[in-house]
Design a protein around this motif. Structure first.
Motif, PDB file in Angstrom:
ATOM      1  N   GLU A  40     -51.712 -32.482-119.474  1.00 44.39           N
ATOM      2  CA  GLU A  40     -50.776 -31.708-118.659  1.00 44.39           C
ATOM      3  C   GLU A  40     -51.425 -30.391-118.290  1.00 44.39           C
ATOM      4  O   GLU A  40     -52.172 -29.825-119.091  1.00 44.39           O
ATOM      5  N   VAL A  41     -51.122 -29.897-117.128  1.00 47.11           N
ATOM      6  CA  VAL A  41     -51.634 -28.594-116.739  1.00 47.11           C
ATOM      7  C   VAL A  41     -50.514 -27.566-116.909  1.00 47.11           C
ATOM      8  O   VAL A  41     -49.417 -27.749-116.395  1.00 47.11           O
ATOM      9  N   HIS A  42     -50.810 -26.537-117.677  1.00 46.79           N
ATOM     10  CA  HIS A  42     -49.868 -25.434-117.814  1.00 46.79           C
ATOM     11  C   HIS A  42     -50.397 -24.242-117.023  1.00 46.79           C
ATOM     12  O   HIS A  42     -51.590 -24.171-116.731  1.00 46.79           O
ATOM     13  N   TYR A  43     -49.506 -23.357-116.650  1.00 45.21           N
ATOM     14  CA  TYR A  43     -49.891 -22.238-115.785  1.00 45.21           C
ATOM     15  C   TYR A  43     -49.481 -20.912-116.396  1.00 45.21           C
ATOM     16  O   TYR A  43     -48.329 -20.741-116.777  1.00 45.21           O
ATOM     17  N   ALA A  59     -54.727 -22.171-114.497  1.00 44.65           N
ATOM     18  CA  ALA A  59     -54.418 -23.531-114.948  1.00 44.65           C
ATOM     19  C   ALA A  59     -55.105 -23.759-116.292  1.00 44.65           C
ATOM     20  O   ALA A  59     -56.308 -23.558-116.432  1.00 44.65           O
ATOM     21  N   LEU A  60     -54.323 -24.157-117.299  1.00 42.91           N
ATOM     22  CA  LEU A  60     -54.852 -24.390-118.643  1.00 42.91           C
ATOM     23  C   LEU A  60     -54.404 -25.771-119.114  1.00 42.91           C
ATOM     24  O   LEU A  60     -53.209 -26.079-119.108  1.00 42.91           O
ATOM     25  N   VAL A  61     -55.362 -26.593-119.485  1.00 39.55           N
ATOM     26  CA  VAL A  61     -55.031 -27.980-119.816  1.00 39.55           C
ATOM     27  C   VAL A  61     -54.486 -28.103-121.242  1.00 39.55           C
ATOM     28  O   VAL A  61     -54.871 -27.345-122.132  1.00 39.55           O
ATOM     29  N   ARG A  62     -53.569 -29.014-121.433  1.00 36.85           N
ATOM     30  CA  ARG A  62     -53.037 -29.377-122.751  1.00 36.85           C
ATOM     31  C   ARG A  62     -53.015 -30.880-122.880  1.00 36.85           C
ATOM     32  O   ARG A  62     -52.788 -31.581-121.897  1.00 36.85           O
ATOM     33  N   VAL A 250     -53.547  -8.185-114.528  1.00 35.65           N
ATOM     34  CA  VAL A 250     -53.458  -8.433-115.964  1.00 35.65           C
ATOM     35  C   VAL A 250     -52.876  -9.819-116.256  1.00 35.65           C
ATOM     36  O   VAL A 250     -52.081 -10.353-115.489  1.00 35.65           O
ATOM     37  N   GLN A 251     -53.314 -10.358-117.383  1.00 40.99           N
ATOM     38  CA  GLN A 251     -52.867 -11.675-117.815  1.00 40.99           C
ATOM     39  C   GLN A 251     -52.717 -11.599-119.328  1.00 40.99           C
ATOM     40  O   GLN A 251     -53.555 -11.009-120.006  1.00 40.99           O
ATOM     41  N   GLY A 252     -51.661 -12.175-119.849  1.00 39.57           N
ATOM     42  CA  GLY A 252     -51.477 -12.132-121.295  1.00 39.57           C
ATOM     43  C   GLY A 252     -50.031 -12.402-121.662  1.00 39.57           C
ATOM     44  O   GLY A 252     -49.156 -12.466-120.798  1.00 39.57           O
ATOM     45  N   TYR A 253     -49.792 -12.551-122.953  1.00 38.42           N
ATOM     46  CA  TYR A 253     -48.466 -12.922-123.421  1.00 38.42           C
ATOM     47  C   TYR A 253     -47.398 -11.903-123.015  1.00 38.42           C
ATOM     48  O   TYR A 253     -46.239 -12.262-122.827  1.00 38.42           O
ATOM     49  N   LEU A 254     -47.790 -10.629-122.859  1.00 36.50           N
ATOM     50  CA  LEU A 254     -46.816  -9.621-122.407  1.00 36.50           C
ATOM     51  C   LEU A 254     -46.252  -9.977-121.035  1.00 36.50           C
ATOM     52  O   LEU A 254     -45.077  -9.785-120.761  1.00 36.50           O
ATOM     53  N   LEU A 255     -47.111 -10.528-120.184  1.00 35.24           N
ATOM     54  CA  LEU A 255     -46.711 -10.850-118.808  1.00 35.24           C
ATOM     55  C   LEU A 255     -46.141 -12.257-118.691  1.00 35.24           C
ATOM     56  O   LEU A 255     -45.346 -12.544-117.793  1.00 35.24           O
ATOM     57  N   GLY A 256     -46.556 -13.128-119.576  1.00 33.55           N
ATOM     58  CA  GLY A 256     -46.051 -14.501-119.552  1.00 33.55           C
ATOM     59  C   GLY A 256     -47.015 -15.448-120.230  1.00 33.55           C
ATOM     60  O   GLY A 256     -48.225 -15.311-120.100  1.00 33.55           O
ATOM     61  N   ARG A 257     -46.489 -16.403-120.960  1.00 33.12           N
ATOM     62  CA  ARG A 257     -47.313 -17.418-121.612  1.00 33.12           C
ATOM     63  C   ARG A 257     -47.559 -18.579-120.652  1.00 33.12           C
ATOM     64  O   ARG A 257     -46.825 -18.738-119.682  1.00 33.12           O
ATOM     65  N   PRO A 258     -48.555 -19.386-120.944  1.00 34.06           N
ATOM     66  CA  PRO A 258     -48.750 -20.584-120.117  1.00 34.06           C
ATOM     67  C   PRO A 258     -47.516 -21.482-120.217  1.00 34.06           C
ATOM     68  O   PRO A 258     -46.970 -21.643-121.302  1.00 34.06           O
ATOM     69  N   GLN A 259     -47.085 -22.008-119.072  1.00 32.72           N
ATOM     70  CA  GLN A 259     -45.899 -22.857-119.043  1.00 32.72           C
ATOM     71  C   GLN A 259     -46.149 -24.094-118.202  1.00 32.72           C
ATOM     72  O   GLN A 259     -47.027 -24.092-117.342  1.00 32.72           O
ATOM     73  N   ALA A 260     -45.321 -25.120-118.412  1.00 28.14           N
ATOM     74  CA  ALA A 260     -45.514 -26.396-117.740  1.00 28.14           C
ATOM     75  C   ALA A 260     -45.296 -26.325-116.230  1.00 28.14           C
ATOM     76  O   ALA A 260     -45.701 -27.208-115.492  1.00 28.14           O
ATOM     77  N   SER A 261     -44.648 -25.263-115.764  1.00 30.19           N
ATOM     78  CA  SER A 261     -44.474 -25.112-114.321  1.00 30.19           C
ATOM     79  C   SER A 261     -44.716 -23.652-113.947  1.00 30.19           C
ATOM     80  O   SER A 261     -44.791 -22.796-114.821  1.00 30.19           O
TER      81      SER A 261
END
Ligand code: C2E
Ligand code: CA
Ligand code: CA
Ligand code: CA
Length: 272
Positions: A40-43, A59-62, A250-261
């Protein structure tokens, strides 16, 4: 090589034939997973500082394993790289990401990780061109992320990356600062973005050294007319320092975690 994935998975399927037995177990498992649609690709959102809006997604694969649940990439990417399966997997992710992003009617971009092994395949520019045509995504909404390794230094990689860049696709240098050739890469490769490694960001509020590396990188990038994205931003204090440093996004958990959509909009209150 991290080697963490090697030997992690040993499922022998009954009925495995002699013909297939020369392939490693992990490679067979990965191929089966791809055929059975288990990836699955998470974003994860990337937020433009100052504008407070999502400018793109990585895009981060799981691996959604039927028995083990979600498996994170650090558990199988090393094995996928050792077996060469990563080439196929990265292309699958790229296609999914382009298809899904093309259906999203706005100006956000999608960034896809391409392993060094796949970068050395001469048909990569053709594959990307065909994928853009097939999905209808415009080239300037796609970015590929490459990591500093000695493999990427050769003439072949430069030729391939130059061809990809010529289409209008962005080229991000991932984990910037942790490799051994960061600056020489900036001479030869058509880099459009630096992704400053989480290691520097996690220390930015406590360590003057980290802060100075961030400031120097932003200044370096500005001189070269390339963008800087800070990775692994977890705290408001880090975001404030990055904003003050002139970091573009910026990218990181503060801004948002990878999600399925794709998350529809940036709802955090911490970025202005
Ligand atoms: P990366 O490319 O540096 O991706 C960023 C990683 O940091 C992701 O881990 C992400 O979930 C994580 N991350 C994001 N924000 C934070 C934060 O605030 N704090 C912390 N602690 N972590 C954060 P993930 O998804 O587990 O991926 C790990 C690595 O696996 C990636 O590192 C990348 O090198 C590789 N990878 C992931 N997907 C792919 C792919 O499709 N192809 C290839 N070749 N490699 C991939
Ligand atoms: Ca990346
Ligand atoms: Ca990274
Ligand atoms: Ca990484």
């Amino acid at each position: 090589s991290k080697g963490a994935g090697r030997g992690c998975f040993h499922i022998f399927e009954p009925g495995m034939t002699m013909e297939t037995s020369h392939r490693s177990t992990i490679e067979l498992e990965l191929m089966t997973a791809l055929n059975e649609d288990q990836f699955e690709v998470h974003y994860q959102p990337i937020v433009a500082i100052g504008e407070g809006r999502i400018s793109g997604y990585e895009a981060l694969v799981r691996w959604n394993h039927p028995k083990r649940g979600f498996i994170t990439p650090d558990k199988f990417i090393p094995a996928a790289e050792e077996t060469g399966f990563i080439v196929e997997l990265d292309r699958w992710v790229l296609k999914q990401a382009c298809r899904q992003m093309a259906g999203k009617d706005d100006r956000t971009t999608v960034s896809v990780n391409i392993s060094a092994i796949g970068l050395l395949r001469q048909d990569l520019p053709d594959f990307i061109r065909a994928t853009l045509n097939e999905t209808g995504l415009s080239a300037d909404r796609l970015e590929i992320e490459i990591t500093e390794t000695n493999k990427v230094e050769g003439k072949e990689a430069i030729t391939i990356l130059t061809a990809i860049r010529a289409m209008g696709v962005g080229i991000a240098l991932d984990d910037f600062g942790t490799g051994f050739a960061s600056l020489s890469y900036l001479i030869d490769l058509p880099v459009t973005r630096i992704k400053l490694d989480r290691r520097f960001i996690s220390g930015v509020a406590e360590s003057t050294r980290c802060l100075n590396i961030v400031l120097s990188t932003v200044s370096l990038a500005r001189g070269l007319d390339i963008s800087v994205t800070a990775e692994g931003v977890e705290y408001k204090e880090q975001l404030d320092l990055l904003r003050a440093a002139g970091c573009g996004s910026v990218q990181g958990y503060l801004l948002g975690r990878p999600q399925a959509s794709f998350t529809e909009q940036y709802l955090g209150s911490s970025a202005a």
